[in-house]
Structures are given as structure tokens and as C-alpha cells.
Design a protein around this motif. Sequence first.
Motif, PDB file in Angstrom:
ATOM      1  N   PHE A   1       0.801  -1.212   0.000  1.00  0.00           N
ATOM      2  CA  PHE A   1       0.000   0.000   0.000  1.00  0.00           C
ATOM      3  C   PHE A   1       0.839   1.269   0.000  1.00  0.00           C
ATOM      4  O   PHE A   1       0.343   2.352  -0.206  1.00  0.00           O
TER       5      PHE A   1
ATOM      6  N   PHE B   1      -1.340   5.420  -4.709  1.00  0.00           N
ATOM      7  CA  PHE B   1      -1.242   5.044  -3.322  1.00  0.00           C
ATOM      8  C   PHE B   1      -2.375   4.051  -3.053  1.00  0.00           C
ATOM      9  O   PHE B   1      -3.523   4.346  -3.345  1.00  0.00           O
TER      10      PHE B   1
ATOM     11  N   ASP C   1      -4.715   2.334  -0.782  1.00  0.00           N
ATOM     12  CA  ASP C   1      -5.262   2.260   0.566  1.00  0.00           C
ATOM     13  C   ASP C   1      -6.632   1.588   0.535  1.00  0.00           C
ATOM     14  O   ASP C   1      -7.070   1.060  -0.484  1.00  0.00           O
ATOM     15  N   ILE C   2      -7.305   1.635   1.663  1.00  0.00           N
ATOM     16  CA  ILE C   2      -8.598   0.967   1.765  1.00  0.00           C
ATOM     17  C   ILE C   2      -9.603   1.564   0.786  1.00  0.00           C
ATOM     18  O   ILE C   2     -10.418   0.851   0.197  1.00  0.00           O
ATOM     19  N   ALA C   3      -9.535   2.879   0.585  1.00  0.00           N
ATOM     20  CA  ALA C   3     -10.485   3.523  -0.334  1.00  0.00           C
ATOM     21  C   ALA C   3     -10.286   3.012  -1.751  1.00  0.00           C
ATOM     22  O   ALA C   3     -11.250   2.724  -2.463  1.00  0.00           O
ATOM     23  N   ASP C   4      -9.027   2.890  -2.157  1.00  0.00           N
ATOM     24  CA  ASP C   4      -8.748   2.370  -3.502  1.00  0.00           C
ATOM     25  C   ASP C   4      -9.281   0.947  -3.645  1.00  0.00           C
ATOM     26  O   ASP C   4      -9.847   0.571  -4.668  1.00  0.00           O
TER      27      ASP C   4
END
Lengths: 606, 333
Positions: free
Chosen positions: A430, A441, A443-446
Motif C-alpha cells: 500500500f 497510493f 489504501d482501503i479507499a482504492d
Amino acid sequence: MDFDVVIIGSGAGGAPIAHTLVNAGKSVLVLDKGPLLRTQSDNLDGISDFKRDELLANGPEKILNLPGVANNGQSYFPSHVEPDLNDEPHIYKDKQGQERATIEGYTANVVGGGTQLYGAVSVRFSREDFALGSLNAGRTDLANDPNGDVPREARDWPLDYDQMEPYYAKAERLVGINGTAQGQIKPFTSGNNTYQTPLEPNPISQIVADGMDTLGMARYRTPLAVITEDHAPSGRTAGNPKTGYVNRYGDPMGYKSNTWVSLLRPIKDNPNFELRPNCHVTHLQAQGDRVTEVHYLDPTGATKVVSGKVVVVACSAIESVRLLHISAARDADFENRINGNNLLGAYFLTHCFGGAEVRLRRRFDKSISLDSDWATDHCANPDWFRGQGLWAGGVMYNNTSDQALPLALARHDGSADLDTTWNGWVGRVFSRANSMPGDQFYDIADFFNQELGTRLSVSFMANQVPVRANRILLHPSIRDKWGLPVALIDKSWHSHDLAVMATLEAQCRAILEQGATQNGGFDNGNLESGFVSGNARIANHILGGARFGTDPTDSVLDPDCRAWNFENLYVADGCFMPTSGGGNPTLTIQANAFRVADRLLASGRI
Amino acid sequence: MVDFTYRDETYVFNRATRYLARTEPQQRHNYLSRLQPDTVRGNVADAWRFPVLDGAPAGTDANEVTFIYRAWNGRSPAEVAVAGTFGELYQPIPMKAVGDYFSVTVTIPFNQVHRYRFRVDGTWLVDPINPQQVTDARGETWSRFFTDYCTQRLVLETWEANILDRLTALLLPFRTELGRQFLDRSLPHNYRLDESVGVVNYIDKILAREENHRLFDYRTCLSILNEVLRARDFVNEPEAMSRALYEQVLGEMESGNVAGWDLDRYGNPNFFVKLLKRHTVTGAFCHPKYGGNVNGIAWAYLEERFRAEDGGTLFNWRQAVEQPLGNNPDYNG
């Protein structure tokens, strides 16, 4: 004699028998090792013991503490009602011959058993599923079967579809199932179907419908054991059952037709019925051809004994076989009667299982759905599977509720089974420090942006070739928390299974390819498919190990599911199956259990 | 005096048998050998589940807490009682025998932390099962429990929580402009929630209870991280150091190669990153009663972010969830 019948296990095999016999005025005791977890309406304070809570389906980390097994020290994340592997593991041998503990198998330790947690797919087996011995006799065109194992090992069931059909109808009516009959290859001969009306499909399922239509596959609404209308036989009131908390969750509202709400709760106040939860049966004791004592541990662990004119074992295939093996190990005569032909535990079966998954360009709200919307019997048609050089076929259906919720998506990402939860997303890189210049980047949103509500899968469920070496034994050294030997499962795939799976996988893939192309398409590399041969895991459906038949030298149980050499011992969970059927097994276990109950009443034994 | 009730036999057995009933004492649940050897809690499954917390009737904003005691040496006591800070500290509540289990149930509001002891035939004991213990000002050891929606810090030091807050925020969506706008819009006017939406609080709770065996990993790695960070930024306290530095260090931990990391103290920094990621995503998206995902805010973020062309949400979590958090008319939680 304490009871007319003592039934061990309250799931799909035990509950239909209890329901039938209690209503016939017989005295029945049901023992279950698990707790009695209740719905909202069962409990006076209006709070269910089940929750819509993602941390119940897979709980906090536990660590395996079983010196000697290959996955000792590894993490596992069972639900609140699955067995604790440190207390009572199932051990299987992996492809390298190493022993591993596994949570696979859906042996939910709770009143209602696996029907509390299942996705509730309730398909019938096809006419051919009951007759694979005669259907394959003399065949030499079977793919990947150089030694002729398949025609040699395939067995007819001792009854045909027409004899089972009225019990399918009975199970569908009493359990409470929604679905449609039109489009099924399975005939409804004993009258009109009693399916409740299915709810509107989730919009994502239109992709599967379009794919099936394009390929000329007749489709029907997947029969699901979830009530959509008030259900008079069980006294249940309908509500809105569409949530993401379906598969692997107990239902706090009782819409899912588990055997507690559908079959046992309606008889719970009958004076001739008794349910003792939290009671673990340790062994059976016999005198000659009669089982005279059922030994169990009460909820505090104290030893107790109870007796019945008839004893029914129905605690899921692996645990039932284990109980019989443990009983036999104490008594040579018991061993000779139950395992004189050395078939107890042999021909353990699961399903040929796999499918395809696509990541769509569009997003859908999968959190408002049941487990599946559309099914097809295209590959269960004998003309089709024989033309493919296969011995048997199976059902295909789409999965609607899988990975519908954020945590389910994150913890099952990249994992092959329940033993490898939390192996995917947490390992994805990540940080920018590790990526190439210009990379996003991660992350959880991606992750959710890419995955939540965009994945759609179609699965197949098909017969596995019976192989004698696939069997359930007692482990020579590992003991459960009671000091009893645990089950050891030896299972691999026959080469013909791989042909079955590859062929059906391609069909699932074609459905998604066609459907997705017509509905916004998908990006290159985002259509994946596969099947479960990659490892020797046990898989969810555990069947066989005490098969029934007409020949005492070739089976453990007679056609009524009575152990051949015992006057009063019946076995009624999935272990009776000589072949695993082309679909999810629960409805067939239930239908057969209703049949066994009728045979018991007709037998004069009670 | 606190109100108490005795739940029926099935209720108690449903919550005790699976975990406590067994024939022979073996350390089957002594995770990573981090529990003291030969303790009762290494013998039983899921010792952290005791005392048992359950939902109370809808609208009461409380848990039903059931204390369960069982004798392990074969001698069943004549009299067992429990006393704690939830009631009169020196007026024990008598527990009732159900088989070998003694139990009593009290209703305790959300977001409370209490210590308690059992009195067994006149002798005061800590709960032999519950792993949570605290020492009071007089140096005496008590058992502890906390109820749902707990926000009181239990095991993490402030400096540890500060570093964790920075680490977890890196993984969560609320560091972005979009995420910030969402937080500003969604929260009450005078309430400023940190970017980690309660994840650090969740981690504090799970380390105090369900995954207490992982407290060692956090303690050790946060201590090493503190040194690593301070070696790279002499000016700021860790909570004020730049995001770029945190990103860099996390990336190095992921690769397993962190300049200045003492591998003798903790050999696999990548394992810790995976642990942290699991706890972070779980804490953000779990039911809020576990201490993270405050007010369902992470769910609401997905609800707002994922929209259909007609503007309707593509993550309608509220329809399945109990009120007042969600809007399901039937499910009581």
C-alpha cells in the motif's frame, strides 16, 4: 426405554425425522452438542442470539496449537458457532501428505447445524444423479479415466428420483423455500410446486440472466430456503430478508429456513419432544444387534446415558462416521457389525466445485440480496454432459451476496478457503515507498473503489467420483478436549473430476463473458475462473462415508438408512450418499430424512 | 444496589458449555505461550468471552453482563458471589448454581469499565477465566470488563496511541480531500473526529480483550517505531512528524528492511504491518459497538461515495442495520 427415538444432531438430517415422529405421537429426544441460539421473536427481550455483525461470521484471531500438524501456529478466524480447532479439530492430508487442521466443512455446532449458516441454496438432484451407475455402465468415452474407475465405482442409489420426489415436495413445503420450477430439468411429479414467490432479483443478476439466455441455457430462480411470504407450516411471518448478512450468518429474524425455526420450533412444546442442547455424544453401546445406550456429556461435562428404541445418528458426515468409529473401537462386535466390510468412512465425498468471477465496470449494491438469483440445469442435462465425455453434470448459479460487505470483501480477498482468511488484502502493498513512480497510493479507499459491488461470480456444483481411498478415519494420536480421537480425512481428486471441473468452469466463464459484454463490459484480465483442485481441501459439502445401497457387502446402510447389522441404528445426514449429486446437498438430506422417518414409522420398530 | 437477574439454564449453558466444559486440563489455548503456564484460562476456549456480554432490550443502551464461575479442582463451592464497581463494592451479589456453573446477570450501560471479584466460600478471588486484570491504587488485583461502545483507553499509552493514529490514518480514506470534506460534513458541528474514525480505540479494545495475545506485537513494534522515527526527525514529537516520513517507514516495514529497526526485538516488521492492516480495516468497518466506525461513519462514507446514475446509493447499509444506527424497522440489533 427412555424414548422411542434418540436423534443425535438437529440439522438437515436429524430435524426432519424429529418433526415427523413427534407429530406421529412418538417420544423423541434430540441431542445437539451446540447451543440453542434463538431468533428475536424466540427471546422475551426481543434480542436475538444471532446478529447482523460481520465479526460473528469470522471472529477474532485464534492461533492453532496442535503440535505436529503442518499449519501449527497459524492464525484462523472461525465464526462463533464453528468448532474450535484447538478443542476439536478436523485433520486432513494435503497434497504433500502433510496433516493440516481445517475449519472447512460447515460443521456448525449449534441447534440447526449447518442450516444456520448456509447460503440456503436448496436445489433438487436430477433424475440422473440417482442412477449414475447404470448411466455409465460400459462407457469407454469418459475423459481422463484411463483405468475405467468411473464406470466401476459409480453407483445407483437404492431408490430413484420418482421415489424421492414426494419427499422433495414435502421438504420444500415444510422447510419453506422460494424459487421457480419452470426451467428446471427436475420434474415436479407429485403435484404443483410449493415454492414461495421469489423476490425481485438483485440488478447485478441481470448480467447472469443475459449470459444464460445468450448461451441458450434455460434458467430458473435459484431455490432458496428463505421465506418471502408468511409460512403457515412453521408459523413464521415474512419480512424483508434481503441483507448482506446471509451466507455464514445465523438469521436473527428467522427468515432463513434453518431447521430450528422451520422444523423444531413448531414442535418444541409437544410433551413427547425433548431437545437437549450443549450435550456431546461420546459413543454408542450395543448388545448384539441393538444399540442400547447413548453415552453423552451433559452441559457441565458430566457423563450421562440415555436409551431409545431406535437411535438416529445425524451429526454431519465426518462427525457421524467418527462417532461410529469411536463406538466400534470400544467393542469388537460393534466394529464387526458396522464395519465388517471395511466401508465405514470410505467413499467420502464433497463436490466438484468452482466457477468464474468477473470484475465489472459498473457497480451494484450487492448488500441487498439473498445468496443467489439465477440457476441453470444446462450442464445437468444428460445429453449435454455425455456429449462432453463426462459421467455426470451439475447445477450452475450466480452468487449474489458474496463479498457484499466491506469486511467480507477485505478478509476473503485472495483467500482460497476458510483456512486462509485475511491472506489477501493485508498483504497487498500500500505504500508509495514500495511502488513504481506514478503508481496510485493503495489504501482501503482504492481497494473498495475497485472491488465493492463490482464483483460477480457464477459457481457450479457437480458430482465427485467416488473413490474408495477417500475416507474418514480416526486420527492415531490427536485427541479432542474430551480425550477422544479426532477425525482424519484422506481425500484427493480423481483425474476425471478435473475434467468435470474444467468443463463446467468454462461454462460459468462463458455465462459471465457473454453477460458482462452486453452490460458495460469488463477490462482485460478481470475475468477469472478456476476450481478447487489446487489444494486437497475438504470443501463445504461433506457427504458419503456410510453409503446406503441394496448390497450389504457394498454399503454401510440399507435402503432405509439403517445400519445393515443393527436392528435399531439409523444414519441420516449426508454420509448416506453413494454419489454426491449435482447440486447443493441440504435439500436432499432433508428430503431423505423425511423419507427415513416414514420408513421408521412403517417398520414397526417404534 | 444494582439490579440483577438469574437467566435460565439454557441461557447459561449456551454461553458456558462450548468454552468451559472439557475432560482434562490441557493448555490448548495458551496462544503463543503468552499466557502464564498452567492457568485455567489456557485450558478453556475463548477465555476473553467472560464475563459474557449480551445485548439488552432495544433502546436501553446497555449490555447484559453475565458472570460465570466454575470450580476447577473438583470441589463445588457452597456459596459464590460477585462484587464490583458496578454495584456496592462490598455487598456481593449472590450467584446461583446451574449445574457446576454459578452465574448472575446484571444490566450495565454502554461505555463503562468496571473491576470485580468473586467471593467463593468467603474467599475473594479474581475471575480465574477472564484474562483482563487491573491493579488498584492499593496494589490489589481485580478482574476487569468493559461494555460496548467503550471509549476509555484501556491498554495503550498515549504516545502509543498517537503513533497508531498516524499509521492507521495512512490506510484509511479520510486523509484525502474527499474524505476530509465528508468528515466535516457528516459530523456534528462542534465535534471533531480524528481521521482514524475510532480505529485506534477499536485496536485498544481488541488488544484488551479478544486479541490480548497481540498486545506484545503492538508494544514491541510501537516502541521500536518510536526510536526509528526519533532517529529520523530530531525536532518533532512523533505525532507531529510528517506524513511522508510515516509513509516511508511503513513502506520499509512492509519490505522487512527498516533502517534502525532492532530485529532481535521483533524479527518480522512486515508481519506487524499485516496485523495493523487487518485491525485497521476491521476497526473502521465493524459494527460501532466494538469501538471503531463511530456512528457508522465509514459505512456512511461508502454510502455517499458509491452512487448510481440516478443519485441513489450503491451501499445502502442502513436498511439491514438496527435503529438508531440504521433504519431497519424490524431488526432490534
